[in-house]
Design a protein around this motif. Structure first.
Motif, PDB file in Angstrom:
ATOM      1  N   ASN A 118      -7.070  -5.587   2.672  1.00 33.79           N
ATOM      2  CA  ASN A 118      -7.444  -4.895   1.359  1.00 33.79           C
ATOM      3  C   ASN A 118      -6.351  -3.995   0.737  1.00 33.79           C
ATOM      4  OD1 ASN A 118      -8.629  -2.841   2.153  1.00 33.79           O
ATOM      5  ND2 ASN A 118     -10.059  -3.802   1.723  1.00 33.79           N
ATOM      6  N   THR A 119      -5.456  -3.256   2.062  1.00 34.71           N
ATOM      7  CA  THR A 119      -4.277  -2.391   1.375  1.00 34.71           C
ATOM      8  C   THR A 119      -2.707  -2.854   1.803  1.00 34.71           C
ATOM      9  OG1 THR A 119      -5.017  -0.495   3.725  1.00 34.71           O
ATOM     10  CG2 THR A 119      -5.790   0.086   1.742  1.00 34.71           C
ATOM     11  N   LEU A 122       0.719  -0.824   0.072  1.00 34.85           N
ATOM     12  CA  LEU A 122       0.271   0.764   1.059  1.00 34.85           C
ATOM     13  C   LEU A 122       0.768   0.383   2.781  1.00 34.85           C
ATOM     14  CD1 LEU A 122      -2.647   2.575  -0.022  1.00 34.85           C
ATOM     15  CD2 LEU A 122       0.125   2.612  -0.902  1.00 34.85           C
ATOM     16  N   LEU A 123       0.136  -0.635   3.062  1.00 32.22           N
ATOM     17  CA  LEU A 123       1.229  -1.360   5.270  1.00 32.22           C
ATOM     18  C   LEU A 123       2.169  -1.447   4.248  1.00 32.22           C
ATOM     19  CD1 LEU A 123      -1.441  -2.273   7.379  1.00 32.22           C
ATOM     20  CD2 LEU A 123       1.086  -4.086   7.051  1.00 32.22           C
ATOM     21  N   LEU A 125       4.560  -0.399   2.895  1.00 37.30           N
ATOM     22  CA  LEU A 125       4.964   0.536   2.326  1.00 37.30           C
ATOM     23  C   LEU A 125       5.703   1.925   3.806  1.00 37.30           C
ATOM     24  CD1 LEU A 125       3.925   2.044  -0.881  1.00 37.30           C
ATOM     25  CD2 LEU A 125       6.178   1.030  -0.667  1.00 37.30           C
ATOM     26  N   GLY A 126       4.077   1.916   4.286  1.00 34.65           N
ATOM     27  CA  GLY A 126       4.363   2.886   5.527  1.00 34.65           C
ATOM     28  C   GLY A 126       5.344   1.344   6.601  1.00 34.65           C
ATOM     29  N   SER A 129       8.714   2.790   5.914  1.00 34.67           N
ATOM     30  CA  SER A 129       8.991   4.572   5.978  1.00 34.67           C
ATOM     31  C   SER A 129       9.160   4.823   7.964  1.00 34.67           C
ATOM     32  CB  SER A 129       8.020   5.118   5.269  1.00 34.67           C
ATOM     33  OG  SER A 129       6.505   5.204   5.899  1.00 34.67           O
ATOM     34  N   ILE A 130       8.109   3.621   8.604  1.00 35.08           N
ATOM     35  CA  ILE A 130       8.517   3.731   9.890  1.00 35.08           C
ATOM     36  C   ILE A 130       9.482   3.203  10.059  1.00 35.08           C
ATOM     37  CG2 ILE A 130       7.362   3.534  12.210  1.00 35.08           C
ATOM     38  CD1 ILE A 130       5.703   5.300  11.200  1.00 35.08           C
ATOM     39  N   VAL A 132      13.216   3.681   9.383  1.00 35.87           N
ATOM     40  CA  VAL A 132      14.407   3.962   9.000  1.00 35.87           C
ATOM     41  C   VAL A 132      14.376   4.972  10.781  1.00 35.87           C
ATOM     42  CG1 VAL A 132      14.916   6.352   7.893  1.00 35.87           C
ATOM     43  CG2 VAL A 132      12.827   5.182   7.027  1.00 35.87           C
ATOM     44  N   VAL A 159      14.572   8.370   1.894  1.00 35.10           N
ATOM     45  CA  VAL A 159      13.786   9.111   2.021  1.00 35.10           C
ATOM     46  C   VAL A 159      13.482   9.530   0.523  1.00 35.10           C
ATOM     47  CG1 VAL A 159      13.047  11.173   2.183  1.00 35.10           C
ATOM     48  CG2 VAL A 159      13.143  10.467   3.858  1.00 35.10           C
ATOM     49  N   GLY A 177      -4.702  -2.545 -10.611  1.00 36.52           N
ATOM     50  CA  GLY A 177      -6.154  -2.162 -10.271  1.00 36.52           C
ATOM     51  C   GLY A 177      -6.897  -2.227  -8.660  1.00 36.52           C
ATOM     52  N   SER A 178      -5.898  -2.653  -7.358  1.00 40.48           N
ATOM     53  CA  SER A 178      -6.386  -2.794  -6.927  1.00 40.48           C
ATOM     54  C   SER A 178      -5.058  -3.092  -5.873  1.00 40.48           C
ATOM     55  CB  SER A 178      -6.461  -4.135  -6.588  1.00 40.48           C
ATOM     56  OG  SER A 178      -6.195  -4.674  -4.778  1.00 40.48           O
ATOM     57  N   PHE A 179      -5.175  -2.016  -4.491  1.00 38.39           N
ATOM     58  CA  PHE A 179      -4.212  -2.765  -3.543  1.00 38.39           C
ATOM     59  C   PHE A 179      -3.843  -3.797  -2.685  1.00 38.39           C
ATOM     60  CE2 PHE A 179      -5.044   1.871  -3.406  1.00 38.39           C
ATOM     61  CZ  PHE A 179      -4.030   1.919  -3.423  1.00 38.39           C
TER      62      PHE A 179
ATOM     63  N   ALA B  56      -3.499   4.524   5.428  1.00 40.40           N
ATOM     64  CA  ALA B  56      -2.376   4.834   4.777  1.00 40.40           C
ATOM     65  C   ALA B  56      -1.389   5.331   4.827  1.00 40.40           C
ATOM     66  CB  ALA B  56      -2.361   3.113   3.343  1.00 40.40           C
ATOM     67  N   VAL B  59       0.115   7.291   7.637  1.00 39.01           N
ATOM     68  CA  VAL B  59       1.414   6.965   8.076  1.00 39.01           C
ATOM     69  C   VAL B  59       2.610   7.308   7.486  1.00 39.01           C
ATOM     70  CG1 VAL B  59       2.621   4.249   8.115  1.00 39.01           C
ATOM     71  CG2 VAL B  59       0.309   5.257   9.673  1.00 39.01           C
ATOM     72  N   ILE B  60       2.726   7.055   5.539  1.00 36.38           N
ATOM     73  CA  ILE B  60       3.473   6.934   4.576  1.00 36.38           C
ATOM     74  C   ILE B  60       3.972   8.385   4.761  1.00 36.38           C
ATOM     75  CG2 ILE B  60       3.993   7.103   2.139  1.00 36.38           C
ATOM     76  CD1 ILE B  60       2.020   4.548   2.227  1.00 36.38           C
ATOM     77  N   GLY B  64       6.287   9.121   8.094  1.00 39.23           N
ATOM     78  CA  GLY B  64       7.115   8.371   7.681  1.00 39.23           C
ATOM     79  C   GLY B  64       7.976   9.358   7.050  1.00 39.23           C
ATOM     80  N   ASP B 127     -10.107   0.995  -3.293  1.00 40.11           N
ATOM     81  CA  ASP B 127      -9.458   0.845  -4.271  1.00 40.11           C
ATOM     82  C   ASP B 127      -8.854   1.543  -4.891  1.00 40.11           C
ATOM     83  OD1 ASP B 127     -11.829   0.085  -7.168  1.00 40.11           O
ATOM     84  OD2 ASP B 127     -12.449   0.910  -4.925  1.00 40.11           O
ATOM     85  N   PRO B 128      -7.771   1.617  -5.745  1.00 43.30           N
ATOM     86  CA  PRO B 128      -7.433   2.586  -6.490  1.00 43.30           C
ATOM     87  C   PRO B 128      -8.127   3.272  -7.465  1.00 43.30           C
ATOM     88  CG  PRO B 128      -6.088   0.612  -6.972  1.00 43.30           C
ATOM     89  CD  PRO B 128      -7.001   0.493  -5.612  1.00 43.30           C
TER      90      PRO B 128
END
Lengths: 343, 177
Positions: A118-119, A122-123, A125-126, A129-130, A132, A159, A177-179, B56, B59-60, B64, B127-128
């Motif tokens: 449910n994220t 973000l996962l 994006l994380g 970013s690793i 790199v 970056v 409204g949700s990831f 998350a 990590v970012i 990151g 949730d956001p």
């Protein structure tokens, strides 16, 4: 669903997704060589198989059997780890990308996705970013001035553009409204006035999409932002000292990242697997996956088209564009979206 | 022992091993990479405690963005292997017993004043909307104070990094490059 069946389904899904992704990576390389060839009035690969279709296989065999040189002056642990980091994290992000709605087999509902986190956004994006570090460490551990310059350029560029990339996605997040990528796609179902699809790009996120596309091109080190491997000044940038399969790993990572970026653009701005459904039930089950793949193909073609069209930026132009134009634009888009949603 | 606890201990072990390796390594880039491993393992711990958003962001932001800048600086300066020293006697006499005492004290206080029930995955808001409410409504003042603090730090860095006007005009500073 019993636990053993769940594990079996997960293993099958992971295997299928990985095989499809690696095949897609191989054939994106073929597509790029073919399309850029035709754009430059050449034929591209033609010799291996019909239309050169077996060229990726030939390339793969060549990479595996070439001599794997390790220059004597490199810092060995990181020199070996860098391509692994690059390729592993590039392939990881596909795990949270949904391809379609759940399908029902023998009464069990199986979502077309390796894992539904449910994220999920973000996962991804994380993980990117690793990724790199693969490029940065390859540049440093090669102990070569061109590699180091390429690695430095790549990390500075990634970056810088990661900020615009993140901000351009916040507009979509505010609206859905949700990831969770599945929720974001489901929020884009339906039509305006019966014929325009309710995709985010037609729902006020055009500027957000523009920012995302620019930042994503920079993140994947593609023309016009391919300064980390600018051959006219840096030989081959961060992978100058790599040969055989280690070089191929960087190549695979770059193309896998392109596919991830195309998947995200499709899911966030172009309605994911939403599209017209018709015909018998079996066709209705396949069509969403087809629409998803077709949209991704469109983005990959756009990548190649841009590569065949645009020259490379200068480094100061790259930084000025990222910080002075793209960042304010994505911030303004964020504020405008927030005001519109709060209204 | 549940899978949850096994994973928690495994991530904790990676965390501690990474931290010790960070101190033991002589080359700065190896130390930086161990710090990334510590950050990633901490993200795993947050995930197990049900704080998916914090994991998350850990990590970012840390693994990151901030660590990329660390590695970038080390690469740019091409910092070499550091010299080995015998270590200070003060650290051996007071530092290590003090650290042990401190951690025992903290552990005792935490165990005394908290319940024993475990936090399940997904127990904290993810949730956001809820996170936005918490950040920009409930904890607005600490959030704004932190942002002002960061702004001051940025301004300080700019002031420190700018050359004084006399050296910009030429003269001795130009001979360097």
């Amino acid at each position: 669903m019993p636990i053993w069946l769940y594990i079996l389904a997960s293993v099958i899904k992971s295997a299928v997704v990985l095989v499809v992704l690696l095949t897609a990576v191989a054939y994106t390389v073929w597509l790029e060589r073919k399309v850029v060839g035709h754009m430059q009035n050449r034929w591209g690969p033609t010799r291996v198989g019909p239309f050169g279709l077996l060229q990726p296989a030939a390339d793969g065999i060549k990479f595996l059997f070439k001599e794997d040189l390790t220059p004597p002056h490199v810092y060995k642990p990181l020199y070996i780890a860098a391509p692994l980091i690059a390729v592993i994290f590039a392939l990881t992000s596909i795990a949270v990308i949904p391809f379609g709605n759940a399908i029902t087999i023998y009464g069990y509902s199986i979502p077309l996705q390796v894992t539904d986190v449910n994220t999920g956004l973000l996962l991804i994006l994380g993980v990117t970013s690793i990724g790199v570090y693969g490029v940065a460490l390859a540049g440093w551990s090669s102990n070569n001035k061109y590699s180091l310059l390429g690695g430095l350029r790549a990390s500075a560029q990634m970056v810088s553009y990661e900020i615009s990339l993140g901000l351009s996605l916040v507009g979509v997040l505010i609206m859905s409204g949700s990831f969770s990528l599945r929720d974001i796609v489901n929020a884009q179902g339906g039509h305006f006035w019966g014929f325009i699809p309710r995709w985010n790009i037609f729902h006020g996120q055009f500027i957000g999409f523009f920012c995302y596309l620019m930042a994503a091109y920079a993140e994947t080190n593609r023309i016009p932002f391919d300064l980390p491997e600018a051959e006219t000044e840096l030989v081959a940038g961060y992978h100058t000292e790599y040969s055989a399969m280690k070089f191929a790993m960087f190549f695979m990572a770059e193309y896998a990242n392109m596919i991830t970026v195309a998947c995200l653009a499709t899911l966030l701005f172009f309605g994911g697997w939403n599209g017209p459904l018709f015909g018998p039930p079996i066709l209705q089950a396949i069509l969403p996956v087809f629409w998803f793949a077709a949209k991704i193909f469109g983005f990959l073609f756009l990548y190649i088209w841009v590569r065949g069209t645009l020259p490379r930026f200068r480094y100061d132009q790259l930084m000025a564009f990222g910080w002075k134009f793209l960042l304010p634009l994505s911030l303004m888009n964020l504020i405008a979206t927030a005001i519109a949603v709060a209204w | 022992m549940s899978v949850h606890l096994v994973l928690f201990l495994a991530f904790g072990a990676v965390c501690v091993a990474g931290a010790i390796n960070l101190l033991a390594q002589t080359h700065p880039i190896n130390s930086a990479l161990s710090l990334i491993a510590v950050m990633a393992a901490l993200a795993g711990e947050y995930l197990l405690l049900g704080a998916e958003f914090v994991a998350a962001v850990q990590v970012i932001v840390y693994a990151g963005a901030i660590m990329v800048l660390f590695v970038f600086t080390i690469m740019l300066l091409n910092a070499g292997v550091e010299e080995r020293t015998k270590g200070s006697r003060v650290a051996v006499l007071f530092g290590i017993p003090g650290m042990l005492l401190g951690s025992i004290l903290v552990g005792w206080v935490v165990l005394r004043h908290s319940g024993t029930e475990a936090v399940a995955a997904g127990a904290l808001p993810g949730d956001p909307k809820t996170i936005g409410q918490l950040l920009f409504h409930e904890f607005l003042l600490p959030f704004e104070i932190t942002s002002v603090l960061i702004l001051i730090a940025i301004m300080g860095a700019v002031v420190l990094a700018t050359k004084p006007p006399s050296s910009l005009a030429g003269g001795t500073a130009r001979k360097v490059d």
